[in-house]
Write an enzyme that holds these catalytic residues in place. Sequence first.
Site, PDB file in Angstrom:
ATOM      1  N   CYS A  93      36.303  22.958  59.350  1.00 46.65           N
ATOM      2  CA  CYS A  93      36.411  23.921  58.258  1.00 46.65           C
ATOM      3  C   CYS A  93      37.614  24.835  58.460  1.00 46.65           C
ATOM      4  O   CYS A  93      37.855  25.331  59.567  1.00 46.65           O
ATOM      5  CB  CYS A  93      35.129  24.750  58.180  1.00 46.65           C
ATOM      6  N   GLN A 280      35.355  42.260  44.897  1.00 42.27           N
ATOM      7  CA  GLN A 280      35.531  42.100  46.339  1.00 42.27           C
ATOM      8  C   GLN A 280      34.391  41.275  46.930  1.00 42.27           C
ATOM      9  O   GLN A 280      33.228  41.444  46.553  1.00 42.27           O
ATOM     10  CB  GLN A 280      35.577  43.469  47.014  1.00 42.27           C
ATOM     11  N   TYR A 309      46.248  46.840  37.741  1.00 41.97           N
ATOM     12  CA  TYR A 309      45.489  45.670  38.198  1.00 41.97           C
ATOM     13  C   TYR A 309      44.025  46.103  38.354  1.00 41.97           C
ATOM     14  O   TYR A 309      43.412  45.898  39.410  1.00 41.97           O
ATOM     15  CB  TYR A 309      46.036  45.121  39.516  1.00 41.97           C
ATOM     16  N   CYS A 404      45.704  43.203  50.188  1.00 38.51           N
ATOM     17  CA  CYS A 404      44.949  42.221  50.968  1.00 38.51           C
ATOM     18  C   CYS A 404      45.866  41.347  51.811  1.00 38.51           C
ATOM     19  O   CYS A 404      45.389  40.422  52.474  1.00 38.51           O
ATOM     20  CB  CYS A 404      44.082  41.356  50.057  1.00 38.51           C
TER      21      CYS A 404
END
Length: 453
Positions: A93, A280, A309, A404
């Site tokens: 993964c 989020q 945004y 982020c």
Amino acid sequence: MPTAHSSSMAASLVGREYEVEVGPVAHGGHCVARTAEGQVLFVRHTLPGERVVARVTEGREDSRFLRADAVTVLTASKDRVPAPCPFSGPGKCGGCDWQHVKPGAQRRLKGEVLAEQLRALAGLTPEEAGWDGTVEPAPGDKVAPGEVPAWRTRVQYAVDDEGRAGLRRHRSHEVEPVDRCLIAAEGVTELGIEHRRWPGIATVEAIAATGSSDRMAILTPRPGARLPLVELDRPVSVMRAEGERGRGGEHPVHRVHGRAFVRERADDRTWRVSGGGFWQSHREAAGVLVDAVMRGLTPRKGEMALDLYCGAGLFAGALAERLGERGAVLGIEASRRAVEDARHNLADFPRVRVEQGTVAKVLPRTGITEADLVVLDPPRAGAGEEVVRRVAALGARRIAYVACDPAALARDLAHFRTAGYVPRFLRALDLFPMTQHMECVAILQPVTAASAR
């Protein structure tokens, strides 16, 4: 310089193994090493200071750098732990970069990445950025080595050709089937998505709202396929999506069963977020970010603020609450669905307006030439020089930049400095445990105000 033809003829090095000393962590979840011939290796599943056998996963003899996985650890770091997830490791993964790292060491590594990006792209030391060098865990995320906080309330599962749900491998479309994702929040795990087959489905996004019992599954069918009858282990709304979805994307999403939205709780309010809309993913992120932004901006009654945004209106609502009846807030958001949600969520604030479109196009059309406060929460690529220049021209006394991606943050901080704004302080928040990602909140002020301190 090699031509395109000569490059295509260069021998692939995929599968070749090198014994290397591992150097510093780099942006992207890997560490830097070099082969004996001097070629750069970006190595995953390792830690600074280790000696490992690295197996190349991408690259040719003439590549500027190679990508590799540490397949054998010869000398281990004191920060290494056995990965608690059985699906983590080379070739498995690609979701969690640092399952093999102690939680406190994960945050130190993120701090090193942020410090390097600030230095290299913004020309700032941590002190100049107003940052104390720490990366803060979210409430409830301080766990012992070998433990994993179940924080992720939104998980997109990929489905393989046999209909098994899983997660994509690193930099690959191949699917690693899983029977449980350890970072998934309890509300996601209890749906049991990994324990049933999904014929004809390309992806299943599971959403478990925070502060309500709302659960949603968004199914993306393969071309020409029909949706199967969805029977999960808990009551769930079902949506059908067409194609890949991005934060600001407008791909069609249709209600199949139940509500077309989930209700999230943050800042003592309930927020409607339509299926496919951005929110989020960490269960505590919305509250943590609102607190960090409001503490940094110190809103005053009657001020004018912008939320750029703005998504479903989280920061706009927090600002409106604190600015009072004489205050005003303008939100701008590209996604039509998010704008509809924001207008619904903020309907009780008569002096809040939300406009739909990109910030670069809508902000000049508003006619607004001044603002007291600005919040920017741009997508991962950042706001960019044009938007930064327009925001700085508004003369706000403080600007909150939510990022982020540390590289995008650093690039935009450099643009802000050129436009006359510098960081007052910066907070780094570990809202993505077990991964290389983080959130940052930078509070900016005009250079003149910084000089007067």
